[in-house]
Design a protein around this motif. Structure first.
Motif: not given
Length: 245
Positions: A107, A112, A139, A146
């Motif tokens: 990530y 990111r 996550m 995301g």
């Protein structure tokens, strides 16, 4: 307290009141809050209760029997298994900890913006066998997500009933010299502040952007500003030109 018997008030003996109190006829508020609930307390609550009182009542097994008799069923094996999970993490917990490190690294390495799908594919390309649902779950636990694309921006809405502009260059965009053929168009750029529309004029000879203009709305003035500025800049050359849009 007392009661009437044949119209004569008789005082209650102190021993009788004490016996009633010993029989459990007390104010319900004085009873243990732990045992008054209807639903069985959670396992970790029962384990904490046993830890607190096992030194006073001869260990774990006697307390488990009393709790079971009071509809708070818990076996000694459950108590010991709970403590074992706290001291020795399960294989899944260990695996999750390892995957969280890899997910966080992927990530951060991708600015990111990677979501669960891209991180899942990246890990599998790196020979890390993991399910996509596992990546999504971890996550969420890490509190990362995301980048989410915004709505699709449409810059051109064709009017099928309108007359098309003539093709002045016959699709031939090769010019023998500068300022002989320009092409113009406009597009959009997504920024943190919102969508910005950009119009530009390109010289087909050198592929150089002659001029451009930007605005937050896609109006006719946006394209005309870019073209007029390009004409102003190249007007000094006094060379003929053709323009195609």
């Amino acid at each position: 307290a007392g009661h009437h018997d044949g119209g004569v008030r008789r005082a209650e003996a102190p021993e009788e009141g004490e016996r009633r109190a010993e029989a459990g006829q007390r104010d319900p508020q004085s009873r243990s809050v732990f045992l008054r609930g209807r639903a069985r307390p959670a396992t970790h609550t029962l384990v904490a209760f046993i830890d607190e009182h096992k030194g006073r009542f001869g260990g774990v097994e006697p307390i488990c029997r009393v709790l079971t008799d009071h509809d708070c069923k818990i076996a000694p094996s459950t108590y010991y298994a709970h403590h074992k999970r706290l001291t020795a993490p399960s294989a899944r917990t260990v695996r999750d900890s390892e995957l969280k490190i890899l997910i966080q690294e992927a990530y951060e390495a991708n600015y990111r913006v990677y979501g669960a799908r891209k991180i899942w594919r990246l890990l599998n390309r790196q020979d890390v066998a993991v399910a996509r649902c596992t990546v999504e779950r971890l996550m969420r636990e890490l509190g990362i997500a995301g980048a989410v694309r915004g709505k699709k921006v449409i810059t051109t809405i064709p009017d099928v009933s309108a007359q098309r502009a003539p093709d002045l260059v016959d699709r031939d965009f090769v010019a023998p010299a500068p300022n002989r053929c320009w092409v113009a168009d406009f597009t959009h750029v997504t920024t943190f502040a919102g969508v910005v529309y950009v119009a530009f004029v390109v010289d087909t000879f050198s592929r150089r952007i002659v001029c451009w203009s930007a605005a937050t709305s896609k109006e006719t003035r946006l394209v005309l500003d870019a073209l007029e500025m390009a004409l102003w800049q190249r007007d000094r050359d006094q060379r003929p030109y053709k323009k195609a849009s």
